[in-house]
Enzyme design. Structure first.
Site, PDB file in Angstrom:
ATOM      1  CG  HIS A   1      -6.035   1.913   5.018  1.00  0.00           C
ATOM      2  ND1 HIS A   1      -5.615   2.803   5.985  1.00  0.00           N
ATOM      3  CD2 HIS A   1      -4.988   1.063   4.814  1.00  0.00           C
ATOM      4  CE1 HIS A   1      -4.368   2.501   6.330  1.00  0.00           C
ATOM      5  NE2 HIS A   1      -3.962   1.449   5.640  1.00  0.00           N
TER       6      HIS A   1
ATOM      7  CD  GLU B   1      -3.237   5.467   6.696  1.00  0.00           C
ATOM      8  OE1 GLU B   1      -3.209   5.568   5.456  1.00  0.00           O
ATOM      9  OE2 GLU B   1      -2.306   4.972   7.365  1.00  0.00           O
TER      10      GLU B   1
ATOM     11  CG  ASN C   1      -1.704   1.273   1.373  1.00  0.00           C
ATOM     12  OD1 ASN C   1      -1.825   2.034   0.418  1.00  0.00           O
ATOM     13  ND2 ASN C   1      -2.260   1.523   2.545  1.00  0.00           N
ATOM     14  CD1 TRP C   2       3.499   1.173  -3.026  1.00  0.00           C
ATOM     15  CD2 TRP C   2       3.429   2.465  -4.860  1.00  0.00           C
ATOM     16  NE1 TRP C   2       4.238   0.548  -4.014  1.00  0.00           N
ATOM     17  CE2 TRP C   2       4.209   1.309  -5.148  1.00  0.00           C
ATOM     18  CE3 TRP C   2       3.239   3.422  -5.868  1.00  0.00           C
ATOM     19  CZ2 TRP C   2       4.799   1.100  -6.399  1.00  0.00           C
ATOM     20  CZ3 TRP C   2       3.828   3.204  -7.117  1.00  0.00           C
ATOM     21  CH2 TRP C   2       4.594   2.063  -7.364  1.00  0.00           C
ATOM     22  CE  LYS C   3       0.305   3.484   4.957  1.00  0.00           C
ATOM     23  NZ  LYS C   3      -0.139   3.576   6.316  1.00  0.00           N
TER      24      LYS C   3
ATOM     25  CB  SER D   1       4.621  -1.888  11.979  1.00  0.00           C
ATOM     26  OG  SER D   1       4.172  -0.554  12.169  1.00  0.00           O
TER      27      SER D   1
ATOM     28  N   GLY E   1       1.852   2.068  10.720  1.00  0.00           N
ATOM     29  CA  GLY E   1       2.812   3.177  10.591  1.00  0.00           C
ATOM     30  C   GLY E   1       3.450   3.580  11.904  1.00  0.00           C
TER      31      GLY E   1
ATOM     32  CD  GLU F   1      -3.951  -2.634   7.171  1.00  0.00           C
ATOM     33  OE1 GLU F   1      -2.841  -2.902   6.712  1.00  0.00           O
ATOM     34  OE2 GLU F   1      -4.522  -1.545   6.965  1.00  0.00           O
TER      35      GLU F   1
HETATM   36  C1  PEP Z   1      -1.054   0.043   5.748  1.00  0.00           C
HETATM   37  O1  PEP Z   1      -0.965   1.155   5.261  1.00  0.00           O
HETATM   38  O2  PEP Z   1      -2.002  -0.676   5.457  1.00  0.00           O
HETATM   39  C2  PEP Z   1      -0.016  -0.396   6.683  1.00  0.00           C
HETATM   40  C3  PEP Z   1      -0.125  -1.574   7.253  1.00  0.00           C
HETATM   41  O3  PEP Z   1       1.008   0.466   6.902  1.00  0.00           O
HETATM   42  P1  PEP Z   1       2.408   0.138   7.631  1.00  0.00           P
HETATM   43  O4  PEP Z   1       2.907  -1.167   7.069  1.00  0.00           O
HETATM   44  O5  PEP Z   1       3.290   1.277   7.289  1.00  0.00           O
HETATM   45  O6  PEP Z   1       2.123   0.014   9.088  1.00  0.00           O
END
Ligand code: PEP
Length: 248
Positions: free
Chosen positions: A94, A96, A9-11, A209, A171, A165
């Protein structure tokens, strides 16, 4: 047996130049990769990344889609538009988006429906906040989030991918232990089993993470079918190392 699925997931990261460089490095290292893999990129880069991935084993994904089919929804991107770029996966709900764009369980369920109707696999994200975990509400929260999607999607539910998640792990550098992840994945699997005879087909990914140091132990859990990877998917060596861990 489900083959592992690893999704980057590049966000809201990338540029034309950075994307080309990252994918050149990732694709050059894919020879030993046997798991399924995809990158979910910002919508404006779908055309570029579609071209860069042509002929490769890396699938193309988006990060969101509109709950509406078409029409006067300025700024929105529909599922059918994503399909024009051969998008195979779309992250839905997600944390976010739930947090910063006030997406409700119902909106997430409708978006999953739109994706499925367009032939796109929704990667439906569920997860509890730190306060919810500390209050002992983890199971209730993830079950409520998934129940909305099951309710709206009926027998198609075996076509989705679920990503567990924990919000406190995204993050932050904090990761659920393999045992914590497995416990929640088992709850989600049981919920899917109650809804469909084909729950064993549903990939349940862990996200939060995930990195080269913790990927193998998370992926060794029986109900952890892959990963949704944010920050570490932007570094080719790290992403490749995790793709290889998922290929064992
Ligand atoms: C994500 O954006 O779905 C995610 C798991 O981010 P990260 O791996 O940076 O925690």
């Amino acid at each position: 047996m489900r083959s592992k699925l690893m999704v980057g997931n590049w966000k809201m990261n990338g540029s034309l130049m950075a994307n080309a460089s990252l994918l050149a490095d990732v694709l050059a290292g894919m020879a030993d990769v046997q798991c399924r893999a995809a990158v979910c990129v910002p919508a404006v880069y779908l055309a570029q990344v579609q071209t860069l991935l042509a002929g490769s084993a890396m699938g193309l994904g988006a990060q969101d889609l509109s709950a509406h089919e078409a029409g006067a929804y300025t700024g929105e991107v529909s599922a059918d538009m994503l399909r024009d770029f051969a998008v195979r996966y779309c992250i839905i709900g997600h944390s976010e988006r739930r947090q910063y764009h006030a997406e409700s369980d119902v909106t997430v369920a409708i978006k999953a429906q739109r994706a499925l109707a367009a032939g796109i696999t929704p990667i439906v994200c569920v997860g509890e906040s730190l306060a919810e975990r500390e209050a002992g509400q983890t199971e209730a929260v993830v079950k409520r989030q998934l129940a909305a999607v099951i309710h709206a999607n009926g027998h198609c539910i075996s076509e989705i991918v679920v990503a567990y998640e924990p919000v406190w792990a995204i993050g932050t550098g904090l990761t659920a232990t393999p045992e914590q992840a497995q416990a929640v994945h088992a709850v989600l699997r049981a919920q899917l089993q109650a809804a469909t005879a084909h729950a064993d087909r549903v990939s349940i990914l862990y996200g939060g993470s995930m990195n080269p140091a913790n990927a193998a132990s998370l992926l060794a859990q029986p109900d952890v079918d892959g990963g949704l990877i944010g920050g570490a998917s932007l570094k080719a060596p790290d992403f490749l190392s995790m793709l290889k861990a998922a290929s064992r």
